[in-house]
Design a protein around this motif. Sequence first.
Motif, PDB file in Angstrom:
ATOM      1  N   LEU A  58      14.148  56.315  20.648  1.00  9.77           N
ATOM      2  CA  LEU A  58      14.969  55.606  19.667  1.00  9.77           C
ATOM      3  C   LEU A  58      16.424  55.621  20.108  1.00  9.77           C
ATOM      4  O   LEU A  58      16.862  56.520  20.834  1.00  9.77           O
ATOM      5  CB  LEU A  58      14.834  56.271  18.303  1.00  9.77           C
ATOM      6  N   LYS A  59      17.165  54.645  19.658  1.00  8.32           N
ATOM      7  CA  LYS A  59      18.579  54.511  20.042  1.00  8.32           C
ATOM      8  C   LYS A  59      19.392  55.733  19.619  1.00  8.32           C
ATOM      9  O   LYS A  59      20.286  56.180  20.336  1.00  8.32           O
ATOM     10  CB  LYS A  59      19.167  53.250  19.436  1.00  8.32           C
ATOM     11  N   LYS A  60      19.076  56.318  18.466  1.00 11.14           N
ATOM     12  CA  LYS A  60      19.844  57.462  17.971  1.00 11.14           C
ATOM     13  C   LYS A  60      19.537  58.760  18.718  1.00 11.14           C
ATOM     14  O   LYS A  60      20.210  59.754  18.522  1.00 11.14           O
ATOM     15  CB  LYS A  60      19.615  57.642  16.475  1.00 11.14           C
ATOM     16  N   GLU A  61      18.544  58.746  19.607  1.00 10.15           N
ATOM     17  CA  GLU A  61      18.172  59.948  20.340  1.00 10.15           C
ATOM     18  C   GLU A  61      18.811  60.053  21.720  1.00 10.15           C
ATOM     19  O   GLU A  61      18.613  61.044  22.415  1.00 10.15           O
ATOM     20  CB  GLU A  61      16.644  60.005  20.492  1.00 10.15           C
ATOM     21  N   ILE A  62      19.598  59.051  22.123  1.00 12.52           N
ATOM     22  CA  ILE A  62      20.194  59.057  23.457  1.00 12.52           C
ATOM     23  C   ILE A  62      21.703  58.854  23.385  1.00 12.52           C
ATOM     24  O   ILE A  62      22.231  58.356  22.383  1.00 12.52           O
ATOM     25  CB  ILE A  62      19.586  57.960  24.353  1.00 12.52           C
ATOM     26  N   THR A  63      22.378  59.270  24.436  1.00 14.68           N
ATOM     27  CA  THR A  63      23.797  58.964  24.608  1.00 14.68           C
ATOM     28  C   THR A  63      23.983  58.353  25.996  1.00 14.68           C
ATOM     29  O   THR A  63      23.289  58.713  26.948  1.00 14.68           O
ATOM     30  CB  THR A  63      24.689  60.206  24.494  1.00 14.68           C
ATOM     31  N   THR A  64      24.915  57.426  26.104  1.00 12.55           N
ATOM     32  CA  THR A  64      25.188  56.757  27.365  1.00 12.55           C
ATOM     33  C   THR A  64      26.141  57.600  28.203  1.00 12.55           C
ATOM     34  O   THR A  64      27.104  58.149  27.686  1.00 12.55           O
ATOM     35  CB  THR A  64      25.821  55.375  27.111  1.00 12.55           C
ATOM     36  N   LEU A  65      25.851  57.715  29.493  1.00 10.69           N
ATOM     37  CA  LEU A  65      26.728  58.464  30.398  1.00 10.69           C
ATOM     38  C   LEU A  65      27.659  57.533  31.131  1.00 10.69           C
ATOM     39  O   LEU A  65      27.515  56.399  31.246  1.00 10.69           O
ATOM     40  CB  LEU A  65      25.897  59.261  31.406  1.00 10.69           C
TER      41      LEU A  65
END
Length: 65
Positions: A58-65
């Motif tokens: 899900l989108k809320k489970e990741i962060t962009t590096l």
Amino acid sequence: MNKKINKIVKITKLTRNKNSKLNNFLYKTGTIIGTKKIKNQNIVFIIELKDYSRIWILKKEITTL
């Protein structure tokens, strides 16, 4: 083409913690290689990790590096 494809991301939290195998993916980095539509019309990202395993997140489970 979606601008989010080929972005490097880090898995920061898992909301689906019922499966203990998913905990192995926590805090790993991977590349967004596609998207998937799940049952209630939500769009999720397909992440490919360095060992070529794939998982949808899900989108809320990741962060962009």
